[in-house]
Motif scaffolding. Structure first.
Motif, mmCIF file in Angstrom:
data_model
loop_
_atom_site.group_PDB
_atom_site.id
_atom_site.type_symbol
_atom_site.label_atom_id
_atom_site.label_comp_id
_atom_site.label_asym_id
_atom_site.label_seq_id
_atom_site.Cartn_x
_atom_site.Cartn_y
_atom_site.Cartn_z
ATOM 1 N N GLY A 1 28.800 47.565 32.108
ATOM 2 C CA GLY A 1 29.648 46.389 32.297
ATOM 3 C C GLY A 1 30.187 45.939 30.942
ATOM 4 O O GLY A 1 30.315 46.752 30.023
ATOM 5 N N GLY A 2 30.501 44.675 30.819
ATOM 6 C CA GLY A 2 30.940 44.104 29.533
ATOM 7 C C GLY A 2 32.208 44.747 28.997
ATOM 8 O O GLY A 2 33.000 45.336 29.742
ATOM 9 N N LEU B 1 33.909 43.609 37.545
ATOM 10 C CA LEU B 1 33.864 43.146 36.143
ATOM 11 C C LEU B 1 34.505 41.760 36.038
ATOM 12 O O LEU B 1 33.982 40.870 35.358
ATOM 13 N N VAL B 2 35.641 41.585 36.738
ATOM 14 C CA VAL B 2 36.330 40.286 36.692
ATOM 15 C C VAL B 2 35.467 39.204 37.356
ATOM 16 O O VAL B 2 35.317 38.100 36.821
ATOM 17 N N LYS C 1 35.201 34.107 26.077
ATOM 18 C CA LYS C 1 35.571 35.524 25.970
ATOM 19 C C LYS C 1 35.645 36.191 27.347
ATOM 20 O O LYS C 1 36.380 37.145 27.540
ATOM 21 N N ASP C 2 34.866 35.662 28.303
ATOM 22 C CA ASP C 2 34.941 36.207 29.668
ATOM 23 C C ASP C 2 36.277 35.839 30.299
ATOM 24 O O ASP C 2 36.918 36.663 30.944
ATOM 25 N N TYR C 3 36.697 34.584 30.101
ATOM 26 C CA TYR C 3 37.978 34.150 30.654
ATOM 27 C C TYR C 3 39.134 34.928 30.015
ATOM 28 O O TYR C 3 40.076 35.313 30.690
ATOM 29 N N ILE D 1 39.380 38.212 31.701
ATOM 30 C CA ILE D 1 39.990 38.143 33.039
ATOM 31 C C ILE D 1 41.518 38.165 32.904
ATOM 32 O O ILE D 1 42.212 38.886 33.612
ATOM 33 N N VAL D 2 42.009 37.373 31.960
ATOM 34 C CA VAL D 2 43.467 37.314 31.746
ATOM 35 C C VAL D 2 43.993 38.712 31.398
ATOM 36 O O VAL D 2 45.014 39.156 31.936
ATOM 37 N N GLN D 3 43.257 39.426 30.535
ATOM 38 C CA GLN D 3 43.668 40.791 30.165
ATOM 39 C C GLN D 3 43.742 41.699 31.390
ATOM 40 O O GLN D 3 44.684 42.459 31.547
#
Lengths: 55, 160
Positions: B13-14, B108-109, B119-121, B124-126
């Motif tokens: 993951g990650g 993952l999202v 950094k998670d948000y 998601i945008v990426q």
């Protein structure tokens, strides 16, 4: 970076991407260790000289 | 490790998992989510088995990481329903000739959404900017795990 280069990066194989990630990781670690060395050096420079150095 | 019964299933993951779908982004470690073979036992004890197993094979540990092929690897027991499902839906990938498992983009999202750090948000945008998510599968996943409200609030904040 233009959209074409970004697309090419996205479409690389996972193996190729891993190699890029390794280079990015090594660069990050090098920058981090440089920062630590510089901090340590600055701290030493700001310390008053040891007694033996004064004498 | 699977063959020796130390872990049941696993998936990357990650940031490294995300790199399977996106442009590679800098990270210094690898997150491996694992399903432990004894769900009734303590997760800490089962995690210790992973570390013992790898140490016995000469791998060095560094804080919570085991260094494998130059990478600090963190083993995380899959604890939420989304994480457990992510292991079951993981896709097979080839990494330098070695077969491995990667979480789907949608899982993952969803995990980023649950974890909720800046950094998670950003990740998601990426995923959405790079059109790496199957919208139908993602919405089904959100519905299955009751994440629709969280998603709506994320969408309002970042996409409107």
């Amino acid at each position: 970076m233009n959209e074409e280069s970004r697309k090419a990066l996205r479409q690389m194989s996972f193996t190729e991407k891993i190699r890029i990630l390794e280079r990015l990781r090594d660069r990050s670690l090098m920058i981090a260790s440089f920062g630590l060395r510089r901090d340590a050096k600055n701290q030493n420079a700001s310390k008053p000289p040891a007694k033996s150095e004064q004498e | 490790m699977q063959r020796d019964g130390v872990i049941a299933k696993y998936a990357i993951g990650g940031a490294v998992g995300a790199a399977f779908y996106l442009e590679p982004a800098s990270t210094v470690d690898i997150d491996i989510f694992v399903m432990l073979p004894s769900p009734t036992g303590s997760q800490l004890l089962s995690l210790a088995k992973i570390y013992d197993y790898l140490q016995a094979r000469g791998y060095k540990t560094k804080a919570e990481y085991v260094v494998i092929g130059g990478w600090p690897v963190q083993f995380l027991p899959a604890s939420t329903q989304v994480e457990l499902e992510a292991l079951n839906y993981a896709v097979e990938a080839d990494a330098e000739g070695v077969k491995t498992w990667i979480m789907t983009a949608e899982h993952l999202v969803a995990i980023c959404l649950q974890t909720g750090r800046a950094k998670d948000y950003a990740r998601i945008v990426q995923f959405f900017e790079q059109k790496a998510v199957d919208a139908e599968r993602f919405h089904e996943l959100l519905e299955r795990h009751g994440l629709e409200d969280k998603w709506e609030s994320f969408e309002r904040r970042y996409f409107l």
